[in-house]
Design a protein around this motif. Structure first.
Motif, mmCIF file in Angstrom:
data_model
loop_
_atom_site.group_PDB
_atom_site.id
_atom_site.type_symbol
_atom_site.label_atom_id
_atom_site.label_comp_id
_atom_site.label_asym_id
_atom_site.label_seq_id
_atom_site.Cartn_x
_atom_site.Cartn_y
_atom_site.Cartn_z
ATOM 1 N N GLN A 36 36.457 46.881 36.647
ATOM 2 C CA GLN A 36 35.523 46.814 35.510
ATOM 3 C C GLN A 36 34.557 45.649 35.699
ATOM 4 O O GLN A 36 33.370 45.751 35.342
ATOM 5 N N ALA A 37 35.038 44.553 36.281
ATOM 6 C CA ALA A 37 34.149 43.435 36.584
ATOM 7 C C ALA A 37 33.057 43.876 37.556
ATOM 8 O O ALA A 37 31.877 43.518 37.397
ATOM 9 N N LEU A 38 33.416 44.675 38.559
ATOM 10 C CA LEU A 38 32.419 45.179 39.505
ATOM 11 C C LEU A 38 31.424 46.110 38.807
ATOM 12 O O LEU A 38 30.238 46.148 39.179
ATOM 13 N N ASN A 39 31.901 46.868 37.818
ATOM 14 C CA ASN A 39 30.977 47.716 37.047
ATOM 15 C C ASN A 39 29.939 46.881 36.321
ATOM 16 O O ASN A 39 28.738 47.185 36.333
ATOM 17 N N VAL B 114 33.957 37.997 31.727
ATOM 18 C CA VAL B 114 35.062 38.352 30.833
ATOM 19 C C VAL B 114 36.138 39.120 31.588
ATOM 20 O O VAL B 114 37.341 38.838 31.453
ATOM 21 N N GLU B 115 35.738 40.084 32.405
ATOM 22 C CA GLU B 115 36.724 40.900 33.111
ATOM 23 C C GLU B 115 37.424 40.130 34.226
ATOM 24 O O GLU B 115 38.607 40.339 34.477
ATOM 25 N N LEU B 116 36.701 39.228 34.888
ATOM 26 C CA LEU B 116 37.355 38.416 35.910
ATOM 27 C C LEU B 116 38.394 37.491 35.277
ATOM 28 O O LEU B 116 39.486 37.287 35.839
ATOM 29 N N TYR C 11 39.795 35.977 45.059
ATOM 30 C CA TYR C 11 38.655 35.649 45.910
ATOM 31 C C TYR C 11 37.352 36.149 45.287
ATOM 32 O O TYR C 11 36.342 35.448 45.286
ATOM 33 N N LEU C 12 37.393 37.366 44.749
ATOM 34 C CA LEU C 12 36.230 37.909 44.040
ATOM 35 C C LEU C 12 35.805 36.974 42.916
ATOM 36 O O LEU C 12 34.617 36.654 42.750
ATOM 37 N N SER C 13 36.765 36.524 42.151
ATOM 38 C CA SER C 13 36.482 35.632 41.032
ATOM 39 C C SER C 13 35.923 34.296 41.513
ATOM 40 O O SER C 13 34.948 33.769 40.963
ATOM 41 N N ALA C 14 36.516 33.738 42.576
ATOM 42 C CA ALA C 14 36.062 32.445 43.093
ATOM 43 C C ALA C 14 34.613 32.514 43.567
ATOM 44 O O ALA C 14 33.818 31.593 43.322
ATOM 45 N N LEU C 15 34.247 33.601 44.246
ATOM 46 C CA LEU C 15 32.862 33.776 44.688
ATOM 47 C C LEU C 15 31.894 33.740 43.498
ATOM 48 O O LEU C 15 30.847 33.084 43.545
ATOM 49 N N PHE C 16 32.273 34.457 42.451
ATOM 50 C CA PHE C 16 31.414 34.548 41.266
ATOM 51 C C PHE C 16 31.230 33.177 40.626
ATOM 52 O O PHE C 16 30.112 32.765 40.304
ATOM 53 N N ASP D 106 40.519 29.209 41.913
ATOM 54 C CA ASP D 106 40.784 30.562 42.389
ATOM 55 C C ASP D 106 40.822 30.644 43.905
ATOM 56 O O ASP D 106 41.595 31.424 44.474
ATOM 57 N N TYR D 107 39.987 29.863 44.601
ATOM 58 C CA TYR D 107 40.090 29.817 46.061
ATOM 59 C C TYR D 107 41.479 29.317 46.472
ATOM 60 O O TYR D 107 42.106 29.841 47.399
ATOM 61 N N LYS D 108 41.966 28.296 45.784
ATOM 62 C CA LYS D 108 43.281 27.741 46.120
ATOM 63 C C LYS D 108 44.397 28.751 45.831
ATOM 64 O O LYS D 108 45.388 28.822 46.568
ATOM 65 N N LYS D 109 44.250 29.540 44.755
ATOM 66 C CA LYS D 109 45.250 30.563 44.471
ATOM 67 C C LYS D 109 45.260 31.633 45.550
ATOM 68 O O LYS D 109 46.329 32.100 45.969
ATOM 69 N N ALA D 110 44.072 32.029 46.000
ATOM 70 C CA ALA D 110 44.003 32.996 47.089
ATOM 71 C C ALA D 110 44.615 32.426 48.362
ATOM 72 O O ALA D 110 45.340 33.117 49.092
ATOM 73 N N LEU D 111 44.349 31.156 48.628
ATOM 74 C CA LEU D 111 44.882 30.508 49.824
ATOM 75 C C LEU D 111 46.395 30.349 49.745
ATOM 76 O O LEU D 111 47.100 30.449 50.759
#
Length: 454
Positions: free
Chosen positions: A136-139, A151-153, A213-218, A231-236
């Protein structure tokens, strides 16, 4: 009289299943067989969504709506996808409220113990809920709605936080109930060895580094460096060997000190490979007070999982990067099923006992013919629950390049095909290319550039 008994018995059992919330399509047609109907033609604008519309109002509605949201998104119908996922989230809220009421003792659940687990309304597992919010975030991103995307992220991150908080508690509760019923799951571990292999290195069914990772980029693109760093650290943490995420952590840490690289913008590739494998059915011996009963049980086979294959992105200036796996969706699905084993064993044991008692009563009241008819029903109704969200990818991967501002021609290549496209790059901005590998080739979409304060 005997045939009247048989007819009435079968009607009562079917009626009980329907009243308990079953979707008869899942009862009588294995879900993977249904899914072939809407997975064909994905991305070509011709997916048969009418098949999903029919199931959306059933007790399994949330599953069909998740599929509908994904299918319409891949077909480019962003408004239809958003509407489907909005209905999905309403189902989640209703499910959470029902669970809260059960926990407080205000309502009780009545499982479809006389048929099979397909007669229970479908409840989306955590990994599916997280993906629903990410899609939904991508939408919203595709519609250039920055607020809706944010909001969706945050909702996807909250799903992971809540899942982590309740994870161990729910597993412990299921194990205690199995012990109370005299069932020792450890004695049956050999039957679930394939599940452990299919789960691979996945430690918990709710950990999704791709969505982090999607969220961190945003957040990084909008200057929210604290949120991006978290969020980068959570992905890592989930993928400690991902060197490019280590570079992301270093870059954003410097940005917090006012040292963000100048004269560059980011191009990120979010790559989704293949389809998550479906469940399989196996026969499993379950001990009951009346002996050992063979029951149908869902499982995963590691042989059904495709090997992860990277996508390479090359720029005209010579810069290139290859995607790395952030989420093994088949592993998440297998780990979720493994976590559900104690609870499923309890239901199967109670079901086997109930069917035995029904068969015994039929034999006492109507002789061998009555026993035969109930035994036939038991055989026909013994079906494993194979329902899962099957249009999800097998793997979620990602890569990123730092490029100078301007228009850039990029070449995407995978072992199964390639694509070329031109993308805009903005200084300190973010351009995301969403790539989905479908049987007919690569589906690519360039999302609106993200930049500036939220």
């Amino acid at each position: 009289m005997i045939w009247s008994f048989a007819r009435n018995t079968l009607l009562c059992l079917l009626g009980a299943a329907l009243l308990s919330g079953c979707a008869t399509r899942s009862l009588f047609q294995p879900y993977p067989d249904q899914a072939r109907g809407w997975k064909s033609g994905l991305g070509a604008g011709a997916a048969p969504t009418s098949l999903l519309d029919k199931g959306a109002d059933s007790a399994d509605g949330v599953l069909y709506l998740q599929e509908l949201g994904r299918v319409t998104q891949l077909d480019g119908d962003i408004d239809g996808s958003r509407a489907a996922f909005d209905r999905v989230f309403e189902h989640y809220r209703e499910t959470d409220e029902a669970a809260r009421l059960r926990a407080t003792g205000l309502v009780t659940g009545a499982g479809a113990l006389m048929v099979n687990d397909n007669a229970l309304p479908y409840v989306a597992p955590d990994y599916e809920r997280i993906y629903a919010h990410a899609y939904q975030a991508l939408n919203y991103w595709q519609s250039d709605d920055v607020t809706g995307t944010a909001v969706e992220l945050r909702a996807a991150a909250e799903e992971q936080r809540v899942a982590a908080a309740r994870h161990e508690r729910e597993i412990a509760r299921a194990e205690q109930e199995a012990d109370r019923q005299g069932i020792d799951p450890d004695r049956l571990d050999g039957y679930f060895a394939g599940l452990d292999v299919a789960a691979g290195t996945v430690k918990a069914s709710f950990q999704n580094a791709w969505t982090f990772y999607l969220s961190a980029l945003f957040w990084e693109a909008h200057g929210e460096y604290n949120d991006a760093l978290v969020d980068y650290k959570k992905a890592l943490e989930i993928h400690p060997g991902a060197d490019w995420i280590k570079e992301d952590v270093t870059r954003v840490s410097r940005a917090l000190d006012g040292r963000y690289p100048r004269g560059q913008g980011m191009v990120a590739v979010l790559y989704e490979q293949g389809y998550v494998p479906p469940r399989r059915e196996i026969s499993l011996p379950i001990p009951t007070p009346h002996g050992i009963f063979a029951v149908a049980f869902p499982t995963y086979d590691a042989a059904d999982k495709p090997a992860p294959r990277s996508l390479t992105v090359r720029a005209e200036g010579g810069e290139q990067a290859s995607t790395g796996v952030l989420t093994d969706v088949g592993g998440l699905a297998a780990r979720h099923l493994r976590e559900q084993v104690p609870a499923m064993l309890v239901r199967q044991a109670l079901r086997a006992t109930g069917k035995y008692n029904l068969q015994k009563k039929a034999n006492d009241d109507f002789g061998p013919v009555g026993a035969f008819l109930t035994q036939l029903f038991n055989l026909v109704s013994e079906r494993a629950d194979l329902r899962t969200w099957l249009s999800l990818p097998a793997y979620g991967q990602a890569a990123r390049l730092m490029l100078p501002p301007g228009e850039h021609r990029l070449q995407l290549s995978t072992p199964g095909g390639g694509a070329s496209l031109t993308v805009p790059v903005v200084e300190r901005g973010l351009t995301v290319i969403h790539v989905v590998a479908l049987p007919d080739g690569l589906l690519t979409r360039v999302l609106p550039v993200q930049e500036g304060s939220l």
